[in-house]
Design a protein around this motif. Structure first.
Motif, PDB file in Angstrom:
ATOM      1  N   ALA A  19      -5.972  -1.494  -7.617  1.00  0.00           N
ATOM      2  CA  ALA A  19      -4.979  -0.509  -7.179  1.00  0.00           C
ATOM      3  C   ALA A  19      -5.503   0.109  -5.890  1.00  0.00           C
ATOM      4  O   ALA A  19      -6.071   1.206  -5.893  1.00  0.00           O
ATOM      5  N   MET A  20      -5.306  -0.594  -4.791  1.00  0.00           N
ATOM      6  CA  MET A  20      -5.859  -0.130  -3.521  1.00  0.00           C
ATOM      7  C   MET A  20      -5.205   1.176  -3.067  1.00  0.00           C
ATOM      8  O   MET A  20      -5.828   1.982  -2.372  1.00  0.00           O
ATOM      9  N   SER A  21      -3.962   1.391  -3.487  1.00  0.00           N
ATOM     10  CA  SER A  21      -3.287   2.639  -3.144  1.00  0.00           C
ATOM     11  C   SER A  21      -3.954   3.849  -3.783  1.00  0.00           C
ATOM     12  O   SER A  21      -3.771   4.976  -3.312  1.00  0.00           O
ATOM     13  N   ASP A  22      -4.703   3.628  -4.855  1.00  0.00           N
ATOM     14  CA  ASP A  22      -5.242   4.736  -5.637  1.00  0.00           C
ATOM     15  C   ASP A  22      -6.737   4.958  -5.440  1.00  0.00           C
ATOM     16  O   ASP A  22      -7.338   5.761  -6.172  1.00  0.00           O
ATOM     17  N   THR A  23      -7.365   4.254  -4.510  1.00  0.00           N
ATOM     18  CA  THR A  23      -8.800   4.453  -4.310  1.00  0.00           C
ATOM     19  C   THR A  23      -9.053   5.872  -3.819  1.00  0.00           C
ATOM     20  O   THR A  23      -8.403   6.343  -2.889  1.00  0.00           O
ATOM     21  N   PRO A  24     -10.017   6.570  -4.423  1.00  0.00           N
ATOM     22  CA  PRO A  24     -10.230   7.982  -4.106  1.00  0.00           C
ATOM     23  C   PRO A  24     -11.183   8.198  -2.930  1.00  0.00           C
ATOM     24  O   PRO A  24     -11.806   7.264  -2.428  1.00  0.00           O
ATOM     25  N   HIS A  25     -11.277   9.444  -2.519  1.00  0.00           N
ATOM     26  CA  HIS A  25     -12.332   9.900  -1.624  1.00  0.00           C
ATOM     27  C   HIS A  25     -13.413  10.579  -2.471  1.00  0.00           C
ATOM     28  O   HIS A  25     -13.135  11.086  -3.560  1.00  0.00           O
ATOM     29  N   LEU A  26     -14.629  10.579  -1.961  1.00  0.00           N
ATOM     30  CA  LEU A  26     -15.778  11.121  -2.687  1.00  0.00           C
ATOM     31  C   LEU A  26     -16.306  12.386  -1.996  1.00  0.00           C
ATOM     32  O   LEU A  26     -16.062  12.604  -0.808  1.00  0.00           O
TER      33      LEU A  26
ATOM     34  N   TYR B 292       0.845  -1.191   0.000  1.00  0.00           N
ATOM     35  CA  TYR B 292       0.000   0.000   0.000  1.00  0.00           C
ATOM     36  C   TYR B 292       0.885   1.248   0.000  1.00  0.00           C
ATOM     37  O   TYR B 292       1.717   1.432   0.880  1.00  0.00           O
ATOM     38  N   GLY B 293       0.748   2.072  -1.042  1.00  0.00           N
ATOM     39  CA  GLY B 293       1.583   3.245  -1.164  1.00  0.00           C
ATOM     40  C   GLY B 293       2.981   2.943  -1.660  1.00  0.00           C
ATOM     41  O   GLY B 293       3.874   3.791  -1.571  1.00  0.00           O
ATOM     42  N   GLY B 294       3.191   1.749  -2.205  1.00  0.00           N
ATOM     43  CA  GLY B 294       4.524   1.306  -2.604  1.00  0.00           C
ATOM     44  C   GLY B 294       4.815   1.497  -4.078  1.00  0.00           C
ATOM     45  O   GLY B 294       4.362   2.451  -4.720  1.00  0.00           O
ATOM     46  N   SER B 295       5.542   0.543  -4.639  1.00  0.00           N
ATOM     47  CA  SER B 295       6.101   0.694  -5.981  1.00  0.00           C
ATOM     48  C   SER B 295       5.066   0.727  -7.097  1.00  0.00           C
ATOM     49  O   SER B 295       5.347   1.237  -8.193  1.00  0.00           O
ATOM     50  N   LEU B 296       3.866   0.176  -6.868  1.00  0.00           N
ATOM     51  CA  LEU B 296       2.824   0.186  -7.894  1.00  0.00           C
ATOM     52  C   LEU B 296       1.794   1.285  -7.675  1.00  0.00           C
ATOM     53  O   LEU B 296       0.862   1.437  -8.475  1.00  0.00           O
ATOM     54  N   ALA B 297       1.948   2.062  -6.601  1.00  0.00           N
ATOM     55  CA  ALA B 297       0.997   3.133  -6.296  1.00  0.00           C
ATOM     56  C   ALA B 297       1.026   4.194  -7.385  1.00  0.00           C
ATOM     57  O   ALA B 297       2.077   4.508  -7.945  1.00  0.00           O
ATOM     58  N   GLY B 298      -0.154   4.725  -7.697  1.00  0.00           N
ATOM     59  CA  GLY B 298      -0.263   5.787  -8.676  1.00  0.00           C
ATOM     60  C   GLY B 298      -0.455   5.320 -10.096  1.00  0.00           C
ATOM     61  O   GLY B 298      -0.695   6.136 -10.991  1.00  0.00           O
ATOM     62  N   LEU B 299      -0.371   4.020 -10.333  1.00  0.00           N
ATOM     63  CA  LEU B 299      -0.495   3.507 -11.698  1.00  0.00           C
ATOM     64  C   LEU B 299      -1.935   3.270 -12.102  1.00  0.00           C
ATOM     65  O   LEU B 299      -2.296   3.415 -13.271  1.00  0.00           O
ATOM     66  N   GLY B 300      -2.783   2.864 -11.165  1.00  0.00           N
ATOM     67  CA  GLY B 300      -4.175   2.587 -11.482  1.00  0.00           C
ATOM     68  C   GLY B 300      -4.423   1.129 -11.814  1.00  0.00           C
ATOM     69  O   GLY B 300      -3.530   0.408 -12.277  1.00  0.00           O
TER      70      GLY B 300
END
Length: 380
Positions: free
Chosen positions: A118-125, A20-28
Motif C-alpha cells: 500500500a504505497m499510498s499509506d506509507t508513513p513518515h517517521l 497512488y492516492g487512488g481507490s485503494l488508498a487508506g486500506l493498508g
C-alpha cells in the motif's frame, strides 16, 4: 507425463492496481493482501495451503509479521505457519522461489506465496521522539524514500542510479518515452480478466492512460537531473496492489488443473550503482542452467521500474520487443513494490495461456543491485 515431484502453479491472480492516492488508498497492505488471498482461495477445487509466504517491502504500521495476520484473517487454520519476506522489489518473487524450494525439499502441503503493498499509506517517521526533544528542528523521514527508494549503500535514489545507467549504456530520452507510451498502449488493449481478482473498491487498473503518447511524455521535466531523462511519465507508477500464487507438487494437486510448471529460478548481484541491469546476469544464469537460448522463450515479463532500465536489459539480452511485456508493464500498470514479483508471474502465466502456452521468464531488478528470474512453462 508429469512427475509427482513437478512444481505446479495451481492458481495465480492479482487485484486491480490502484494509483497512488487512488481507490485503494487508506486500506493498508494487510487488507489488500487478505483480499487477494481470499479471492484466490475462493475456488473450492483448490487444495488448502499448509503455509503462507508473503512479500511486503513497506510493512510499517501493518503489525508484526503481516503474513501471519493475513493467513489467520483468511480463515487458514491456527497451525498454518506464515512469514513475511522483505527483499524490496523482489519480495514476492523471492516468496515464490522460497515456496518452490520448500516443496522441492519435501513440504507436506501446498504453499501460498505472494505479496502486497500500500504505497499510498506509507508513513513518515519521527526519529528520536522516544527520548524527547528539547530544542531545534527535526526531520520527518518518508518511509517511501528512506526505506525504499533510496539505496543506503550508494546514497542515491533509484531514479538517480538509472540516470547514470542510461548514460553508461547509451539509452536516449526519446527511446525511454517511446517505450513508456507503448507500455500504456499495450496495457490499454490487454485482456486481464483471467488474472484479476475482485475488489469492492476497484475493478480495473487505475494508472493506465491510453491517451499518452511519446510526444506528450517529451514535454515532462526530468525529476532527478535537469539534464537527465527520467520523468514521472517514463518511470513506474507508484501504486497499491496485491498478488497471490498457490504452488504445489504434482502429488499434492488433489485433481486441480495446474496453470503452469515452475522449471527453475536464479538470482544475481551487481554493483548497486548498476541495479537496473541486475536482471541481465540473473537471466543469463537461468538460461544457461536449462540450456536454453533467448529465442526458446515465448514470453518475457521484465519489470518496468523505469523505461530506460528495461531498455538497458532488453538490449543486453537481445529480447524481442514483440515477446516482452506484451500486456504493458510497471510504467502503465504500476509497481506496488512487495506485490510486483507475484504480479508479473500472474500476468506471464495468463498471457502465455492466451497465446497457446509455452515457456516464459519473469525477472526484475532489486534495490541494492540484485536480480531474480523465474522460468515457467504453461500448456495450451
Amino acid at each position: 507425463m508429469r512427475n509427482p515431484g513437478d512444481l505446479l502453479i495451481l492458481a495465480a491472480g492479482r487485484l486491480p492496481q490502484g494509483r497512488y492516492g487512488g481507490s485503494l488508498a487508506g486500506l493498508g497492505a494487510v487488507p489488500l493482501g487478505l483480499s487477494a488471498v481470499e479471492g484466490l482461495l475462493s475456488r473450492p477445487t483448490l487444495p488448502r495451503p499448509g503455509s503462507l509466504l508473503w512479500g511486503m517491502a513497506r510493512s510499517h504500521t501493518q503489525g508484526m509479521n503481516p503474513a501471519r495476520t493475513i493467513a489467520l484473517k483468511a480463515g487458514l487454520p491456527h497451525d498454518t505457519p506464515a512469514f513475511t519476506v522483505n527483499m524490496a522489489c523482489g519480495s514476492s518473487l523471492q516468496a515464490l522461489i522460497l515456496a518452490a524450494q520448500r516443496l522441492r525439499d519435501g513440504a507436506e502441503a501446498p504453499i501460498l506465496a505472494g505479496g502486497s503493498e500500500a504505497m499510498s499509506d506509507t508513513p513518515h517517521l519521527i526519529p528520536g521522539l522516544r527520548w524527547g526533544f528539547r530544542m531545534g528542528h527535526r526531520e520527518l523521514p518518508d518511509v517511501m524514500h528512506h526505506d525504499g527508494l533510496r539505496c543506503p549503500v550508494t546514497g542515491l535514489l533509484m531514479g538517480e542510479t538509472i540516470e547514470r545507467l542510461a548514460t553508461k549504456r547509451g539509452i536516449a530520452r526519446p527511446e525511454a518515452d517511446a517505450w513508456a507510451a507503448e507500455s500504456h498502449r499495450r496495457a490499454a488493449s490487454a485482456d486481464f480478466q483471467a488474472e484479476l481478482l475482485p475488489h469492492a473498491n476497484l475493478a480495473h487498473d487505475e494508472s493506465i492512460r491510453p491517451e499518452i503518447t511519446a510526444e506528450s511524455l517529451a514535454r515532462l521535466s526530468p525529476v532527478f537531473d535537469p539534464q537527465g531523462q527520467v520523468t514521472a511519465g517514463n518511470a513506474s507508477a507508484l501504486s497499491d496492489g496485491a498478488a497471490a500464487i498457490l504452488v504445489a507438487r504434482q502429488d499434492q494437486a488433489e485433481g486441480a488443473t495446474p496453470l503452469a510448471r515452475i522449471l527453475g529460478w536464479s538470482e544475481a548481484g551487481v554493483d548497486p550503482l548498476d541495479i537496473g541491469e541486475a536482471p541481465v546476469p540473473a537471466v543469463q544464469r537461468l538460461l544457461a542452467a536449462h540450456r536454453l537460448m533467448v529465442a526458446d522463450i515465448d514470453l518475457w515479463e521484465l519489470n518496468e521500474a523505469f523505461s530506460a532500465q528495461l531498455l538497458v536489459c532488453q538490449r543486453q539480452l537481445g529480447l524481442p520487443e514483440d515477446r516482452l511485456n506484451v500486456a504493458g508493464g510497471g510504467v502503465a500498470l504500476g509497481h506496488p513494490i512487495g506485490a510486483t514479483g507475484a504480479r508479473i508471474v500472474a500476468t506471464l502465466i495468463h498471457q502465455l495461456k492466451a497465446r497457446g502456452g509455452g515457456l516464459g521468464v519473469a525477472t526484475l531488478g532489486i534495490g541494492g543491485g540484485l536480480g531474480l528470474a523465474v522460468l515457467i512453462e504453461t500448456a495450451p
